[in-house]
Write a protein that holds these residues in place. Structure first.
Motif, mmCIF file in Angstrom:
data_model
loop_
_atom_site.group_PDB
_atom_site.id
_atom_site.type_symbol
_atom_site.label_atom_id
_atom_site.label_comp_id
_atom_site.label_asym_id
_atom_site.label_seq_id
_atom_site.Cartn_x
_atom_site.Cartn_y
_atom_site.Cartn_z
ATOM 1 N N GLU A 117 0.839 -1.203 0.000
ATOM 2 C CA GLU A 117 0.000 0.000 0.000
ATOM 3 C C GLU A 117 0.881 1.264 0.000
ATOM 4 N N ALA A 120 2.276 1.738 -3.448
ATOM 5 C CA ALA A 120 1.286 2.300 -4.374
ATOM 6 C C ALA A 120 1.143 3.800 -4.130
ATOM 7 N N ARG A 121 1.102 4.187 -2.852
ATOM 8 C CA ARG A 121 0.942 5.609 -2.530
ATOM 9 C C ARG A 121 2.122 6.419 -3.049
ATOM 10 N N LEU A 124 1.841 6.889 -6.847
ATOM 11 C CA LEU A 124 0.809 7.881 -7.168
ATOM 12 C C LEU A 124 1.328 9.286 -6.930
ATOM 13 N N HIS A 125 2.017 9.447 -5.819
ATOM 14 C CA HIS A 125 2.522 10.757 -5.443
ATOM 15 C C HIS A 125 3.581 11.244 -6.440
ATOM 16 N N GLU A 127 4.029 10.321 -9.467
ATOM 17 C CA GLU A 127 3.400 10.501 -10.776
ATOM 18 C C GLU A 127 2.833 11.923 -10.924
ATOM 19 N N GLU A 128 2.445 12.546 -9.799
ATOM 20 C CA GLU A 128 1.941 13.918 -9.852
ATOM 21 C C GLU A 128 3.002 14.888 -10.363
ATOM 22 N N GLU A 129 4.256 14.636 -9.987
ATOM 23 C CA GLU A 129 5.247 15.666 -10.297
ATOM 24 C C GLU A 129 6.305 15.287 -11.318
ATOM 25 N N ASN A 154 -3.241 -2.284 -8.209
ATOM 26 C CA ASN A 154 -4.207 -1.472 -7.467
ATOM 27 C C ASN A 154 -5.047 -0.631 -8.434
ATOM 28 N N GLU A 155 -6.332 -0.590 -8.181
ATOM 29 C CA GLU A 155 -7.237 0.083 -9.106
ATOM 30 C C GLU A 155 -6.873 1.555 -9.322
ATOM 31 N N ALA A 156 -6.387 2.210 -8.259
ATOM 32 C CA ALA A 156 -6.048 3.632 -8.373
ATOM 33 C C ALA A 156 -4.899 3.863 -9.358
ATOM 34 N N ASN A 159 -4.754 3.878 -14.457
ATOM 35 C CA ASN A 159 -4.554 4.826 -15.549
ATOM 36 C C ASN A 159 -3.132 5.353 -15.664
#
Ligand SMILES: Nc1ncnc2c1ncn2[C@@H]1O[C@H](COP(=O)(O)OP(=O)(O)OP(=O)(O)O)[C@@H](O)[C@H]1O
Ligand SMILES: [Mg+2]
Lengths: 305, 310
Positions: A117, A120-121, A124-125, A127-129, A154-156, A159
């Motif tokens: 988890e 994954a976080r 995601l983080h 990927e923002e920058e 993970n579904e989140a 994309n």
């Protein structure tokens, strides 16, 4: 975009090659980061010339982060922290180049729901920058590989574009090993499927990169006897056949990095200066790194086969 | 004693301005509670308040070990369909007891942390605003960051943002004052490329209005930081003027109309915004940047016209 760098065997050139590719894409203007997920031997600090982090960090690296010991893993801005003069300032037009080092004395660890988890976080983080996050995994069928396969299922993260680079040397053993790592029992596709990935989709997001390749047509081999060159050609042809039969052949090949004298002696980034002024590294090596940096983000190179 | 908080601001991971129904779903972080919204002067929606219980060391400039027990309030918001924030804060008060009480005691005081034992407000405030604290100290940033993560990971987002950019963190601490006739004031400091520190003195009766103010300041600081970063990378990068301007296009379309300082801020704490407009002068720098972009665009158009008539 997330890029996972893997190889079956240790010492194939995975870290050095992927660092150089990432360095070229920063020079091409992308904001990029390098995540050292080789928990057993974090070497990225040495490749980027970060004096405090030659064998991993003690300041809360990825290891500490994934274990929940720090809220965010340490980040090093290469253009500021490197002690190599050609890396020390950001060239005009270049993007950010950031290293997330592993912890010194870390070691491998089994995956849990919690560290997956956190992984994954983190993706995601970042990927923002960043335009590009390159994750250097441990060699072989490692926990790190399983963790990222679980995290990206993970579904989140659905994309987020995700691609895999499998590095191998151009020898019989390495071709077989690379094929096994991808298609074999408990290989990437198998493990990915177990974690909820679509096998075909995963296979389509995966390409091979050959490292330290000796090209029989290279002018550098002019000193060799004709018999030796003929033999090299034979071996090369046999290898190509073997590679195709093991689905490691030309159609899935993203690039080939020539054997380079500088890399043979030292794990490092090759700068323009090394090629053009000091003339210690080969132009061809640099061009291949540059071309790979473009190909990893070029959709045409990743069309479904 | 004091109130402190941290706001994390980032670009919502969606290609277009997020419509209301999706926004409501993304911010629905607590089942059964309403997402609040307002449309004017700009679309704004905020999640219900979340509570995180804490029992840990409080920051202290002196290095003293102060135990704090209670809860932190956090919430997430989306402004203009593009900017996402995670914001956490707590009021620190002296505990009347010398030990930890039952959780029901703390749960009836949401957003309050009780400091057990000897503690001085100024020491905690300076510790919070100052350099990094030992491991195990209350990490409001982690709570705000996770609140923002909860928004950014929503499957309602298409994850194709118009550009990539860093989050910024605004750490703030308020010392209440009882002196009559004192106006709210603040100092603002850029601590690192992504961390800002805001230290405020506010008449006690207006402390409640501070969270909105800090979120608004954080929003505008992020807008400015992001615009400057995009200008730097677009305008110094390779290519013709037209290509450089084209690279700025997403920023122009996404950010420029969001600048509306103090639009949702209570009158009583407006003086803080006004003093920060004098120094460092957010709007002045924003307007200078916007006119630089406009100039570049005009020059770009002129160049196009010239090449068309040449
Ligand atoms: N193109 C090349 N030409 C010559 N030598 C190379 C080339 N690429 C890599 N090497 C050398 O091969 C050795 C192994 O490289 P590297 O450390 O990158 O491998 P790795 O796959 O990351 O290994 P490990 O599994 O131990 O992490 C290094 O000494 C490196 O400099
Ligand atoms: Mg390595």
């Amino acid at each position: 975009m997330l890029i996972f760098a893997t190889s079956d065997k240790g010492g194939t050139g995975r870290s050095v090659t992927s660092s150089n590719i990432l360095y070229r894409s920063a020079l091409q203007g992308s904001d990029v980061c390098y995540l050292d997920f080789d928990f057993g031997s974090p070497t990225s600090g040495a490749i980027f010339n970060i004096p405090t982090t030659l064998h991993g960090t003690t300041q809360g690296g990825l290891h500490s982060y994934l274990h929940g010991m720090v809220a965010d893993p340490q980040r090093l801005e290469i253009w500021q922290e490197s002690d190599r003069s050609s890396l020390r300032s950001r060239p005009p037009g270049a993007g950010r180049l950031v290293l997330l080092p592993g912890d010194s004395g870390g070691g491998e660890f089994p995956i849990t729901k919690e560290n997956t988890e956190r992984c994954a976080r983190l993706f995601l983080h970042l990927e923002e920058e960043f335009d590009l996050c390159l994750v250097d995994l441990s060699a072989g069928r490692s926990y790190a590989t399983e963790m990222v396969l679980a995290a990206t299922a993970n579904e989140a993260l659905r994309n987020i574009r995700t691609r895999w680079l499998v590095f191998h040397r151009w020898t019989r053993q390495h071709v077989l090993a690379a094929s096994g790592l991808v298609y074999g029992e408990r290989g990437i596709l198998h493990t990915g499927e177990n974690h909820g990935h679509d096998r075909e989709e995963l296979a389509n997001s995966l390409r091979f990169v050959r490292t330290a390749v000796v090209n029989p047509d290279s002018p550098e081999l002019e000193g060799l006897r004709p018999a030796q060159i003929a033999w090299l050609r034979d071996v090369d042809r046999d290898l190509s056949e073997l590679a195709s039969s093991r689905k490691v052949g030309r159609t899935l090949l993203l690039g080939s990095i020539p054997l380079d004298p500088v890399l043979q002696w030292r794990e490092q980034l090759i700068s323009d200066n090394d090629v053009w002024s000091r003339r210690i590294a080969n132009r061809e090596t640099l061009e291949q790194f540059d071309s790979l940096a473009k190909k990893i983000v070029d959709d045409a190179a990743w069309e479904t086969l | 004693m004091l109130t402190f908080g941290e706001v994390h601001t980032g670009l919502l991971q969606n290609s277009t301005s997020l419509p209301w129904d999706a926004t409501a779903e993304v911010l629905n972080l607590l089942v059964g509670e309403q997402v609040r919204r307002s449309e004017r002067p700009m679309a704004y929606a905020v999640s219900p308040n979340l509570l995180t219980s804490v029992d840990c060391r409080l920051p202290a400039a002196s290095g003293k070990v102060i135990r704090g027990v209670g809860t932190v309030v956090s919430r997430a918001s989306i402004t203009g369909g593009h900017v996402a924030q995670g914001s956490g804060h707590a009021v620190v008060v002296k505990s009347t007891a010398n030990r930890r009480l039952s959780w029901s005691h703390y749960l009836t005081r949401p957003g309050t942390i009780e400091a057990i034992g000897k503690a001085v407000g100024g020491d905690i405030a300076r510790g919070f605003a100052g350099a990094s604290q030992p491991m195990g100290t209350l990490d409001l940033g982690a709570i705000s960051g996770r609140t923002l993560d909860a928004v950014q990971r929503s499957t309602r987002l298409d994850r194709h943002p118009p550009f990539r950019t860093q989050r910024t963190h605004m750490r703030w601490v308020v010392t209440p004052t009882d002196e009559p006739g004192v106006e709210a004031t603040g100092t603002f400091r850029v601590a690192t490329p992504t961390l800002r520190v805001l230290e405020l003195v506010v008449p006690r009766e207006h402390v409640g209005a501070i969270v909105d103010l800090c979120e608004d300041l954080a929003l505008h600081d992020w807008l400015l930081t992001t615009l400057l970063a995009l200008m730097e990378s677009s305008l110094t990068g390779p290519g013709t003027r037209a290509q450089r301007i084209a690279r700025l296009r997403p920023a122009i379309d996404t950010l420029l109309h969001l600048w509306m300082p103090a639009a949702r801020v209570d009158e009583a704490v407006q003086p803080v915004w006004q003093s920060l407009e004098r120094r460092p002068g957010f709007t002045r720098q924003w307007e200078a940047s916007v006119s630089r972009i406009r100039d570049q665009m005009t020059l770009g158009t002129l160049a196009l016209l010239e090449s068309a008539t040449a």
